[in-house]
Design a protein around this motif. Sequence first.
Motif, mmCIF file in Angstrom:
data_model
loop_
_atom_site.group_PDB
_atom_site.id
_atom_site.type_symbol
_atom_site.label_atom_id
_atom_site.label_comp_id
_atom_site.label_asym_id
_atom_site.label_seq_id
_atom_site.Cartn_x
_atom_site.Cartn_y
_atom_site.Cartn_z
ATOM 1 N N ILE A 34 -7.030 53.169 87.955
ATOM 2 C CA ILE A 34 -7.698 53.944 86.892
ATOM 3 C C ILE A 34 -9.161 53.914 86.837
ATOM 4 C CG2 ILE A 34 -7.578 54.416 84.625
ATOM 5 C CD1 ILE A 34 -4.785 53.770 84.432
ATOM 6 N N GLY A 35 -9.627 52.596 86.958
ATOM 7 C CA GLY A 35 -11.060 52.190 86.864
ATOM 8 C C GLY A 35 -11.680 52.858 88.037
ATOM 9 N N VAL A 36 -11.270 52.904 89.073
ATOM 10 C CA VAL A 36 -12.015 53.365 90.379
ATOM 11 C C VAL A 36 -12.004 54.793 90.332
ATOM 12 C CG1 VAL A 36 -11.598 53.894 92.902
ATOM 13 C CG2 VAL A 36 -11.360 51.720 91.997
ATOM 14 N N THR A 37 -10.853 55.504 89.821
ATOM 15 C CA THR A 37 -10.694 56.934 89.430
ATOM 16 C C THR A 37 -11.910 57.342 88.561
ATOM 17 O OG1 THR A 37 -8.519 56.949 90.071
ATOM 18 C CG2 THR A 37 -9.287 58.849 88.673
ATOM 19 N N VAL A 38 -12.017 56.730 87.422
ATOM 20 C CA VAL A 38 -12.784 56.995 86.282
ATOM 21 C C VAL A 38 -14.417 56.983 86.851
ATOM 22 C CG1 VAL A 38 -14.089 56.319 84.218
ATOM 23 C CG2 VAL A 38 -11.593 56.372 84.457
ATOM 24 N N VAL A 78 -15.547 57.060 90.214
ATOM 25 C CA VAL A 78 -15.723 58.291 91.153
ATOM 26 C C VAL A 78 -16.054 59.387 90.405
ATOM 27 C CG1 VAL A 78 -14.518 59.731 92.819
ATOM 28 C CG2 VAL A 78 -14.160 57.029 92.770
ATOM 29 N N ALA A 79 -15.021 59.958 89.330
ATOM 30 C CA ALA A 79 -15.304 61.392 88.506
ATOM 31 C C ALA A 79 -16.524 60.995 87.991
ATOM 32 C CB ALA A 79 -14.185 61.132 87.605
ATOM 33 N N ALA A 80 -17.024 60.066 87.314
ATOM 34 C CA ALA A 80 -18.342 59.817 86.770
ATOM 35 C C ALA A 80 -19.444 60.065 87.539
ATOM 36 C CB ALA A 80 -18.649 58.525 85.792
ATOM 37 N N VAL A 81 -19.416 59.521 88.870
ATOM 38 C CA VAL A 81 -20.361 59.870 89.816
ATOM 39 C C VAL A 81 -20.653 61.256 90.203
ATOM 40 C CG1 VAL A 81 -21.105 59.164 92.356
ATOM 41 C CG2 VAL A 81 -20.251 57.158 90.642
ATOM 42 N N GLN A 82 -19.214 61.801 90.491
ATOM 43 C CA GLN A 82 -19.302 63.153 90.858
ATOM 44 C C GLN A 82 -19.857 64.046 89.954
ATOM 45 O OE1 GLN A 82 -15.147 63.802 91.786
ATOM 46 N NE2 GLN A 82 -15.180 63.198 93.933
ATOM 47 N N TRP A 83 -19.601 63.621 88.586
ATOM 48 C CA TRP A 83 -20.104 64.695 87.493
ATOM 49 C C TRP A 83 -21.605 64.500 87.508
ATOM 50 C CZ3 TRP A 83 -23.018 64.320 83.179
ATOM 51 C CH2 TRP A 83 -23.003 65.110 82.211
ATOM 52 N N LEU A 84 -22.204 63.338 87.669
ATOM 53 C CA LEU A 84 -23.631 63.068 87.704
ATOM 54 C C LEU A 84 -24.174 63.793 88.722
ATOM 55 C CD1 LEU A 84 -23.788 59.243 86.514
ATOM 56 C CD2 LEU A 84 -24.380 61.486 85.077
ATOM 57 N N LEU A 85 -23.659 63.809 89.824
ATOM 58 C CA LEU A 85 -24.229 64.340 91.116
ATOM 59 C C LEU A 85 -24.207 66.010 90.868
ATOM 60 C CD1 LEU A 85 -22.548 62.364 94.015
ATOM 61 C CD2 LEU A 85 -25.001 62.436 93.197
#
Length: 231
Positions: free
Chosen positions: A34-38, A40-47
Motif C-alpha cells: 500500500i505504501g509503495v502504491t501511494v 507511486v501514485a503521488a509521484v505520477q500525480w506530481l509529474l
Amino acid sequence: MSRRRPVRRTGRRRPVRRSRRQGEGVALLAAAVIGVTVVVAAVQWLLAHWWILVLAALIGAVGGGLWLQQKRQRAEWERVRAQALRLRIAQLDELDHRAFEFAVRDLMRRDGCQAEQLGGAGDNACDVRAVDPSGRVWAIQCKHRRDGERGAAVGVGVLQQVNGTARQIHGADIAVVLTNGRFTSKAIPWGKEHGIHLVDRRTLGEWAAGSRPLWDLLDRIPPPRRPTALS
C-alpha cells in the motif's frame, strides 16, 4: 518368571503454530504494498501536474528572499541603534545588575565589537565577553552598585577571581573589572601589577556617553591581533 518393565510411551510433539507469525508477515507485506502504491501514485500525480512544483518552488524562493531581506534590515536597524547608543551614568545607576551587564554588552557592540552577555551562575568571573574590531578578546566582570560611588568599593578579591579565569578560561587578551562605583585603595595597584584593567565610575561615564571606545580610554592595551585600516 521375571516381570517386564513397563515401557514408557513418548508423546508426539505438537506442531508449532505459525499462523500468528504468518498473519503478521502478511500484514506487513500488505502495508508495504500500500505504501509503495501511494508513493507511486503521488509521484505520477506530481509529474502530471508539474506546474504545482514550479509554483511551490517560486513561492518558497520569494518567501525566503523576503525573510532574508527582513533579517538584514533588522540587523541594519540594530547596528544603527547600537551606534547611536548613549547612556548617562545616572541611567546606569538605576539598572539592576543583570540589566547593567546587558548595557555593557550593548556599549561594546556600539563600538563595533562582537559581544555576548555571560553573567549568571557558572560564568567564571566574566559577565561580558567581546571581540573588538582588532581581534582582541575582552573578558569583562561587571560590578553594579545601586548607590553608585557611595556603594561598597570593589576590592582585591574580585580582581583575583578575574585574574584566575579571564585568560585561562575565556582566552582574554584584555581582562577588565568594571563598576559604576569605585575601587579600594589596594585594588588599584594590584590591578596594575597583574594586568587587570579597572573601569571606575568616571571612566564608565565617559565611555557610556559615546566619546570614545573603551580601548581608547585605558592604558597598556595590547596591540591588535589583526591589521586594521589605520595600521
